[in-house]
Structures are given as C-alpha cells and as structure tokens.
Design a protein around this motif. Structure first.
Motif, PDB file in Angstrom:
ATOM      1  N   VAL A  50      48.973  41.519  47.082  1.00  0.00           N
ATOM      2  CA  VAL A  50      47.638  41.980  46.683  1.00  0.00           C
ATOM      3  C   VAL A  50      47.255  43.222  47.475  1.00  0.00           C
ATOM      4  O   VAL A  50      46.692  44.186  46.936  1.00  0.00           O
ATOM      5  N   ASN A  51      47.573  43.214  48.762  1.00  0.00           N
ATOM      6  CA  ASN A  51      47.255  44.367  49.605  1.00  0.00           C
ATOM      7  C   ASN A  51      47.987  45.622  49.119  1.00  0.00           C
ATOM      8  O   ASN A  51      47.455  46.733  49.193  1.00  0.00           O
ATOM      9  N   ARG A  91      46.073  46.709  45.767  1.00  0.00           N
ATOM     10  CA  ARG A  91      44.611  46.843  45.710  1.00  0.00           C
ATOM     11  C   ARG A  91      44.153  48.281  45.441  1.00  0.00           C
ATOM     12  O   ARG A  91      43.089  48.496  44.851  1.00  0.00           O
ATOM     13  N   LYS A  92      44.933  49.267  45.835  1.00  0.00           N
ATOM     14  CA  LYS A  92      44.553  50.659  45.591  1.00  0.00           C
ATOM     15  C   LYS A  92      45.225  51.246  44.355  1.00  0.00           C
ATOM     16  O   LYS A  92      45.080  52.433  44.073  1.00  0.00           O
ATOM     17  N   LYS A 149      48.312  45.344  36.650  1.00  0.00           N
ATOM     18  CA  LYS A 149      48.886  45.067  37.968  1.00  0.00           C
ATOM     19  C   LYS A 149      49.383  43.626  37.986  1.00  0.00           C
ATOM     20  O   LYS A 149      48.648  42.715  37.613  1.00  0.00           O
ATOM     21  N   LEU A 158      41.681  36.482  45.639  1.00  0.00           N
ATOM     22  CA  LEU A 158      41.680  37.927  45.906  1.00  0.00           C
ATOM     23  C   LEU A 158      42.342  38.680  44.748  1.00  0.00           C
ATOM     24  O   LEU A 158      41.860  39.729  44.312  1.00  0.00           O
ATOM     25  N   LEU A 210      40.626  41.479  41.931  1.00  0.00           N
ATOM     26  CA  LEU A 210      41.144  42.834  41.747  1.00  0.00           C
ATOM     27  C   LEU A 210      41.849  43.017  40.401  1.00  0.00           C
ATOM     28  O   LEU A 210      42.443  44.057  40.145  1.00  0.00           O
TER      29      LEU A 210
END
Length: 328
Positions: free
Chosen positions: A177-178, A181-182, A188, A211, A215
């Motif tokens: 996820v990290n 996230r951008k 995704k 999370l 997103l």
C-alpha cells in the motif's frame, strides 16, 4: 506506401495517351506507301542513326507523361502507430516462509509460485510492477517499474530463507500500500501469494486492507497449497534430508475478507495448473487500456518526375541538334 495526392490530375493522361496514339498512327501512315514496298522496307536493317532518331522521338512524349504525373503530386508514405497506453500499477507480494518448501505442488510451492509470477509479468508488458517478498517481515525488492527485465531477475534470484521465518501478511499488504499510495494510475492492484496464516508483524491484515480500501487499491490473494497434509523436507542427522507431513493451514476466511473489502478476489490453488489459471483470471479481470492510433507521414517526390522529364527533353535536343544534326 505510394499515392497521388491530386489524383484527379491523372485524367489529363487520357488526352496525352490519345495524342501519342495519333502521332504514332501518323508516323506509320507517312512511312507506309505501297504495301509491298513497305514489306520490303521492313526487311532492310535499321541504321544506328535511324534507330537513335526513333528512340529520341519518344523522349518528349515520355517527358509529357512524367510532367502530368508530377502535377498529380506523387508521394511516398510510411505508416506509424501511436499507442495511448493506460497501464495498471501492480505490486506482487510473495510468501517466502519455510512452509513454501512443501512439495504438494511440484517441485515445491515456492518454485511454482515464482515461475507463475514470472509468466504473469511477461503477459503484462505495459504495466508498472513492483515486487515484495515477505516472511517475518516484508522488504521491497523492486519498486514500481516498467523495467520488467530487471523485475524478473529479482524475482528469479529470490531464495527461501533469505528473511527470518514467519508469515507477516499484514506487513506485506501495508508495504505494498505504501508503494502504491502516490500512484496516479487509474487502477492499483496488490497480488498476494501465501500458504499460511498471519503470525508475525505489528500490522494486522485487516487493518492493512482498510488502508488499501481507503486508497482505492484492490487486493487479490492466492492460497497456495493443498488441503489436509503436505510433505515437507526437513534437515535430518548428519546432513541428511528427510520428508515429514505437515498440516496445511491457510487462513482463507481472513483472505476472503480482505480481498472482498477492497473489491478484489480470493483464489485457492491446490496444484500448479490451478495457480497458473488463477493468474490468468486476474490478468483478464485487470485489463490494460490500449488505444492504437495509426497515421502516415507523406513525402512529395514530384521533383524526381520533373527532373526526369527535364533530362529527357535535354536528351532529345542533344540527340537531334548535336548528335544527328537534324535540319528543319
């Protein structure tokens, strides 16, 4: 490719062809005379001078045809394709805990899962992909990239036992996820391959899934392994290897819950063929949008026709006035 940009001009060839036909007919009529004598004259060898004159007489007519063709703007073109690709960002999470050594999938779960991932990468050349192997914790071996050659090499180089043993599914999802996230991709996705239950890490899989849901990241999970018991190689005395049977424990309820929450899906792969089929299903579910636009670039070549026509006219006057010295 070849074309005439102003193709309607080619209709001017009709009177040109008629003119050539009429001139040829008039020339033959002037030479005919009596049939018998004309027949005898045909048997007389043509001198080089007369032969050159006959050939040169065609130069202005051919030049006229070339000028008409030049007016029609002949062009050479090359076809190009422009692809408007809207790829998907995908992070591949692979369980490399010791239980992946189980041999219910031949030669073992880990090898089958790794080879299937490599095939999956080959089938999606336009997507950005990342790779996260996990065990007691998760590490990013490859961030999102379109360099699939490097990605495949990193997947192929992965070894069991390179991370402390355990199964940190929550950490794997959170790390993925990290990485996503951008991302500005419209779609995704996280693809998680595991054969166990979450027993390590300080992040619960359900919390990590929340999370992902926030997103807009979908999670697909593959439960790798048969049901019941599976054979597992274990080190024996004096460097030997023995095979023991271990209970297959996959937390399917948890995996179904986290995939359903994010709009993904859970699959169970009890053999190598099913695992490959699962990735084929995911491949069809997550399609990359590709719009192909074809266009051609054209280059005018009428100058070649004009220069050729000019050369023929100069050749005609050179032969007539200088070589043959024809008197009016």
């Amino acid at each position: 490719m070849f074309r005439f940009e102003s193709w309607a001009v080619l209709f001017l060839l009709i009177p040109v062809i008629f003119l050539i036909w009429w001139l040829v007919k008039q020339n033959r009529a002037g030479r005919e005379g009596i049939r018998f004598s004309g027949f005898l004259m045909d048997l007389v060898p043509v001198s080089p001078r007369e032969y050159l004159f006959r050939v040169a007489a065609w130069f202005p007519l051919v030049a006229l045809v070339l000028m008409v063709l030049a007016l029609a703007r002949p062009q050479l073109g090359k076809l190009y394709e422009r692809q408007d690709i809207k790829g998907i960002d995908i992070v591949l999470c692979l369980d490399i805990s010791s239980s992946m050594k189980a041999m219910d999938l031949k030669p073992n779960r880990f090898q089958v899962a790794k080879e299937t991932l490599l095939s999956f990468v080959d089938g999606r050349p336009y997507d950005r992909m990342g790779y996260i192997p996990f065990s007691a914790y998760a590490i990013t071996r490859c961030p999102l990239t379109t360099d699939h050659k490097m990605l495949k090499q990193l997947i192929a180089d992965t070894k069991l036992g390179s991370i402390e043993d355990g199964t940190a599914i929550g950490m794997a999802i959170a790390t993925a996820v990290n990485r996503l996230r951008k991302s500005k991709a419209k779609s995704k996705v996280i693809i998680l391959a595991t054969d166990g239950m979450n027993n390590r890490g300080n992040i619960d899989p359900r919390s990590a899934a929340e999370l992902a849901e926030a997103l807009g990241i979908r999670i697909y999970a593959d439960g790798v392994g048969t049901t019941g018991y599976a054979e597992m190689p274990q080190p024996g005395p004096f460097g030997t290897v023995r095979t023991v049977k271990v209970l297959v424990q996959i937390d399917e309820n948890m995996l179904k819950e986290i995939t359903g929450k994010t709009g993904g899906a859970y699959f169970r792969a009890t053999n190598a063929e099913k695992l490959k089929a699962i990735y084929s299903i995911i491949d069809r579910m997550e399609k990359t949008k590709i719009e192909v636009k074809k266009f051609a670039l054209w280059r005018d070549i009428y100058s070649y026709f004009l220069w050729s026509a000019l050369a023929l006219m100069l050749g005609f006057f050179f032969v007539r006035e200088i070589v043959l010295r024809v008197k009016q």
